[in-house]
Design a protein around this motif. Structure first.
Motif, mmCIF file in Angstrom:
data_model
loop_
_atom_site.group_PDB
_atom_site.id
_atom_site.type_symbol
_atom_site.label_atom_id
_atom_site.label_comp_id
_atom_site.label_asym_id
_atom_site.label_seq_id
_atom_site.Cartn_x
_atom_site.Cartn_y
_atom_site.Cartn_z
ATOM 1 N N UNK A 320 0.809 -1.218 0.000
ATOM 2 C CA UNK A 320 0.000 0.000 0.000
ATOM 3 C C UNK A 320 0.841 1.267 0.000
ATOM 4 N N UNK A 321 1.880 1.301 0.821
ATOM 5 C CA UNK A 321 2.694 2.513 0.919
ATOM 6 C C UNK A 321 3.564 2.739 -0.311
ATOM 7 N N UNK A 322 3.687 1.746 -1.188
ATOM 8 C CA UNK A 322 4.516 1.889 -2.385
ATOM 9 C C UNK A 322 3.764 2.524 -3.549
ATOM 10 N N UNK A 323 2.449 2.686 -3.404
ATOM 11 C CA UNK A 323 1.633 3.225 -4.488
ATOM 12 C C UNK A 323 1.072 4.574 -4.056
ATOM 13 N N UNK A 324 1.352 5.623 -4.826
ATOM 14 C CA UNK A 324 0.868 6.950 -4.464
ATOM 15 C C UNK A 324 -0.615 7.111 -4.746
ATOM 16 N N UNK A 325 -1.132 6.327 -5.674
ATOM 17 C CA UNK A 325 -2.554 6.383 -5.991
ATOM 18 C C UNK A 325 -3.277 5.177 -5.435
ATOM 19 N N UNK A 326 -4.186 4.611 -6.216
ATOM 20 C CA UNK A 326 -4.988 3.483 -5.759
ATOM 21 C C UNK A 326 -4.333 2.156 -6.129
ATOM 22 N N UNK A 327 -4.432 1.198 -5.213
ATOM 23 C CA UNK A 327 -3.911 -0.149 -5.403
ATOM 24 C C UNK A 327 -5.058 -1.141 -5.220
ATOM 25 N N UNK A 328 -5.126 -2.129 -6.114
ATOM 26 C CA UNK A 328 -6.136 -3.166 -5.993
ATOM 27 C C UNK A 328 -5.464 -4.522 -6.186
ATOM 28 N N UNK A 329 -5.573 -5.376 -5.189
ATOM 29 C CA UNK A 329 -5.094 -6.750 -5.290
ATOM 30 C C UNK A 329 -6.323 -7.643 -5.292
ATOM 31 N N UNK A 330 -6.586 -8.266 -6.431
ATOM 32 C CA UNK A 330 -7.809 -9.038 -6.627
ATOM 33 C C UNK A 330 -7.494 -10.513 -6.758
ATOM 34 N N UNK A 331 -8.274 -11.331 -6.070
ATOM 35 C CA UNK A 331 -8.045 -12.769 -6.136
ATOM 36 C C UNK A 331 -8.332 -13.373 -7.489
ATOM 37 N N UNK A 332 -9.193 -12.715 -8.285
ATOM 38 C CA UNK A 332 -9.512 -13.190 -9.625
ATOM 39 C C UNK A 332 -9.911 -11.994 -10.477
ATOM 40 N N UNK A 348 -5.014 -12.124 -9.479
ATOM 41 C CA UNK A 348 -4.613 -13.514 -9.329
ATOM 42 C C UNK A 348 -5.050 -14.368 -10.513
ATOM 43 N N UNK A 349 -4.121 -15.180 -10.978
ATOM 44 C CA UNK A 349 -4.435 -16.110 -12.066
ATOM 45 C C UNK A 349 -3.516 -17.311 -11.963
ATOM 46 N N UNK A 350 -4.114 -18.471 -11.672
ATOM 47 C CA UNK A 350 -3.382 -19.730 -11.581
ATOM 48 C C UNK A 350 -2.207 -19.643 -10.617
ATOM 49 N N UNK A 351 -2.430 -19.008 -9.470
ATOM 50 C CA UNK A 351 -1.425 -18.958 -8.417
ATOM 51 C C UNK A 351 -0.413 -17.847 -8.531
ATOM 52 N N UNK A 368 2.405 -10.639 -16.877
ATOM 53 C CA UNK A 368 1.680 -11.771 -16.310
ATOM 54 C C UNK A 368 2.614 -12.747 -15.640
ATOM 55 N N UNK A 369 2.053 -13.625 -14.827
ATOM 56 C CA UNK A 369 2.835 -14.676 -14.200
ATOM 57 C C UNK A 369 3.787 -14.211 -13.125
ATOM 58 N N UNK A 370 3.491 -13.075 -12.452
ATOM 59 C CA UNK A 370 4.376 -12.572 -11.411
ATOM 60 C C UNK A 370 4.126 -13.321 -10.100
ATOM 61 N N UNK A 371 5.184 -13.772 -9.468
ATOM 62 C CA UNK A 371 5.054 -14.456 -8.188
ATOM 63 C C UNK A 371 5.023 -13.427 -7.060
ATOM 64 N N UNK A 372 4.521 -13.811 -5.870
ATOM 65 C CA UNK A 372 4.552 -12.879 -4.747
ATOM 66 C C UNK A 372 5.947 -12.343 -4.461
ATOM 67 N N UNK A 373 6.970 -13.167 -4.633
ATOM 68 C CA UNK A 373 8.340 -12.709 -4.388
ATOM 69 C C UNK A 373 8.757 -11.633 -5.380
ATOM 70 N N UNK A 374 8.239 -11.697 -6.600
ATOM 71 C CA UNK A 374 8.611 -10.732 -7.635
ATOM 72 C C UNK A 374 7.952 -9.373 -7.442
ATOM 73 N N UNK A 375 6.912 -9.295 -6.649
ATOM 74 C CA UNK A 375 6.239 -8.018 -6.481
ATOM 75 C C UNK A 375 6.470 -7.427 -5.085
ATOM 76 N N UNK A 376 7.530 -7.854 -4.447
ATOM 77 C CA UNK A 376 7.888 -7.261 -3.147
ATOM 78 C C UNK A 376 8.170 -5.789 -3.295
ATOM 79 N N UNK A 377 8.847 -5.406 -4.384
ATOM 80 C CA UNK A 377 9.153 -4.010 -4.676
ATOM 81 C C UNK A 377 8.527 -3.654 -6.007
#
Length: 382
Positions: A320-332, A348-351, A368-377
């Motif tokens: 949340x603090x990394x985005x100056x505007x709106x952030x949406x994390x959607x399960x699907x 989210x898509x196929x894990x 596409x295909x970004x893992x949770x580890x890849x979106x830490x920053x």
């Protein structure tokens, strides 16, 4: 264990009290408090029911309703009886399923907004069988506070101070009086159905395909008012709920410690303690209007939703603090928590996650295909 589809099922309706929806952790039972307000006893009672029948939390939805999650099927009838005893549900399941009414949170007993709400309640049984996601906004107070809310029929005030009914998606509305407002609502609802609106599901999507009568587009609504914000407000206090998740036990303690006689639900996943003493600063609620968590949106995600393939809220809280505007994390790709464009959307898509910039979850991703580890920053990804 089956893997949720990359193309999630869109049901076309929202969970209600009489018609709950099955999720990964049990039934989701939505409660639509009348006038978006619960008195002290109703609030404490609902908190107790969430702990007794659900998972101990309440979801504050984007339309300012509350949901009890994790209800066992065999407990649904008993929960309904308790909700009825608290005066929080309609006796008619059809009316309850269509009672999607947004109301200006600053309404006062006996004012125009309050009177319109009563008129809408009396009119709902007479309306045609509209899609259950459709709703009505009563934005007829001293300022336009509901422009960001999801509604299809909008009662608003013009710059001249007159009442208008505006179809969502149209820039202008038709002038009405309090006496003619419900007849105009019936007429617009009938027009929507007769012109094939059910095929499009919502008013704005329908107007993109079918022209609204010209005499219904003559007066513009007044400019939007300054938004309500977290902090002291009219003798009470406005607080936020991160991602709309409210710990029922914590809310019960809050009501008892502050002595607030009532609670109003608001857009932006905020709630207004009407009166009482100032609340203590606790981590269970959002107390600062500058908290970046207020710009972040996330559904419950996996494993709570069977259509989600990823966990969501922990990631959204971290980013949340990394985005100056709106952030949406959607399960699907349905985007239930924020069904519109955000500055940064992770879907989210196929894990893994797809990244959509300045778009909605169902739009074409830039990656596409970004893992949770890849979106830490996020700076390294965007």
């Amino acid at each position: 264990m089956s893997v949720p589809s990359a193309n999630p099922q869109i049901k076309g309706w929202c969970p209600g009290a009489h018609r709950p929806m099955m999720s990964g952790d049990g039934l989701v039972v939505r409660v639509r408090p009348f006038r978006a307000e619960l008195d002290r006893d109703q609030t404490l009672g609902l908190c107790a029911l969430a702990q007794r029948f659900g998972n101990g939390t309440l979801d504050l939805t984007s339309r300012a309703n509350l949901q009890i999650r994790g209800v066992a099927g065999e407990d649904h009838a008993a929960l309904l009886a308790e909700l009825d005893g608290l005066g929080l549900i309609d006796s008619d399941p059809r009316v309850e399923g269509h009672r999607n009414i947004l109301i200006d949170p600053d309404w006062r007993h006996g004012d125009l907004t309050d009177r319109l709400y009563g008129a809408v309640l009396a009119t709902l049984p007479d309306l045609p069988d509209l899609p259950e996601k459709m709703g009505i906004a009563l934005d007829a107070g001293r300022g336009a506070h509901l422009r960001a809310g999801s509604a299809d029929f909008r009662f608003e005030i013009s710059d001249e101070g007159g009442l208008i009914l505006r179809a969502d998606g149209a820039a202008r509305g038709r002038p009405v009086s309090e006496d003619t407002a419900m007849d105009a609502l019936r007429e617009m609802a009938a027009w929507f159905i007769s012109t094939g609106g059910r095929d499009h599901g919502r008013m704005a999507r329908h107007l993109a395909q079918v022209a609204l009568p010209g005499d219904w587009q003559v007066i513009a609504p007044c400019s939007a008012a300054a938004e309500f914000t977290i902090g002291p407000a009219n003798g009470g206090s406005i607080l936020g709920a991160a991602f709309g998740k409210i710990d029922a036990a914590a809310l019960s303690v809050l009501m008892q410690e502050t002595g607030a006689p009532a609670l109003r639900l608001m857009l932006g996943r905020m709630f207004w303690l009407r009166g009482g003493t100032a609340p203590c600063l606790t981590q269970e609620f959002v107390h600062s209007p500058d908290d970046p968590i207020l710009r972040a949106h996330a559904c419950p995600g996996a494993p709570y939703c069977p259509q989600a393939t990823v966990a969501t809220r922990q990631i959204a809280g971290r980013l949340a603090a990394q985005v100056s505007g709106s952030l949406h994390v959607s399960g699907c790709a349905k985007g239930c928590a924020f069904p519109r464009a955000a500055d940064v959307t992770l879907v989210g898509r196929e894990g893994a996650f797809d990244l959509v910039l300045n778009g909605a979850p169902w739009e074409e991703p830039s990656q596409g295909g970004l893992t949770p580890a890849q979106i830490t920053n996020l700076e390294e990804v965007i």
